[in-house]
Design an enzyme around this catalytic site. Structure first.
Site, PDB file in Angstrom:
ATOM      1  CB  ILE A  76      -2.677  -2.440  -7.099  1.00 32.35           C
ATOM      2  CG1 ILE A  76      -1.878  -3.729  -7.191  1.00 32.35           C
ATOM      3  CG2 ILE A  76      -4.111  -2.724  -6.692  1.00 32.35           C
ATOM      4  CD1 ILE A  76      -1.776  -4.482  -5.884  1.00 32.35           C
ATOM      5  CB  SER A  77       0.408   2.084  -8.297  1.00 26.39           C
ATOM      6  OG  SER A  77      -0.632   2.729  -8.989  1.00 26.39           O
ATOM      7  CB  THR A  78       3.360  -0.261  -5.199  1.00 31.49           C
ATOM      8  OG1 THR A  78       2.420  -0.105  -4.141  1.00 31.49           O
ATOM      9  CG2 THR A  78       3.717   1.102  -5.768  1.00 31.49           C
ATOM     10  CD  GLN A 112      -1.356   1.157  -4.501  1.00 27.63           C
ATOM     11  OE1 GLN A 112      -1.544   0.672  -5.608  1.00 27.63           O
ATOM     12  NE2 GLN A 112      -1.497   2.448  -4.267  1.00 27.63           N
TER      13      GLN A 112
END
Length: 190
Positions: free
Chosen positions: A8-10, A13
């Protein structure tokens, strides 16, 4: 053994949707990164690549979770293939244990990278237009109390404190600290 990889990017999330897919795909071991996929320098990715063995199958929700550039994706999949590890992407229904799956992976990776480059180009053009209209000014500069900077700068230059302590006292990151020092020095030389 089926090995799952989630990215997941951050930190904001949630990986729950990907975990459900990993369960559905029968992943026995899962590696999770909470970081951008802009390159392959990700802790869980590197750990997973060192973990998989001949006969294992790596499963992901989408190949974009594994890599954002087709070059990185194909390097990872080639490395897996050399180790005798298969690759399955659930969303794109790709299975590299078959010749058709390897072909489809190459095609999809190229299309995904093309779409991303087009999006970035549109973003750059939008920012240029907004700058031209005076609507986009970029990030606001980080404000630093000049008297505190001057005092701490002198302590640091005299060797009373180390740079790390100066950064902590000013509550600045390393790049911001050195940028502010450079600005301070340039201002005081003139």
């Amino acid at each position: 053994m089926k090995v799952g990889y989630i990215r997941i990017s951050t930190a904001e999330q949630n990986e729950a949707r990907q975990e459900i897919i990993m369960d559905q795909l029968g992943a026995e071991r899962i590696f999770i990164d909470k970081i951008s996929g802009k390159d392959t320098n990700r802790p869980a990715l590197q750990e997973m690549l060192g973990f998989v063995r001949k006969g294992d199958v790596l499963v992901v929700k989408s190949y974009s979770r594994l890599a954002r550039s087709s070059v990185d994706l194909l390097k990872i999949v080639d490395g897996l293939s050399e180790k005798g590890v298969g690759f399955i992407s659930q969303k794109e229904n790709i299975d590299t244990t078959t010749p058709q799956g390897r072909l489809m992976l190459t095609i999809f990776a190229g299309i995904y990278e093309f779409e991303r480059e087009c999006m970035l180009e549109r973003q750059r053009k939008g920012i240029a237009i907004a700058k031209g209209e005076g609507k986009y000014k970029g990030r606001k500069p980080i404000e630093v109390d000049q008297s505190a900077l001057e005092k701490i700068y002198c302590e640091w230059k005299n060797g009373t404190i180390k740079a790390v302590e100066a950064m902590d006292k000013l509550n600045l990151t390393k790049p911001t600290f050195y940028r502010k020092v450079k600005e301070y020095e340039c201002k005081n030389i003139l």
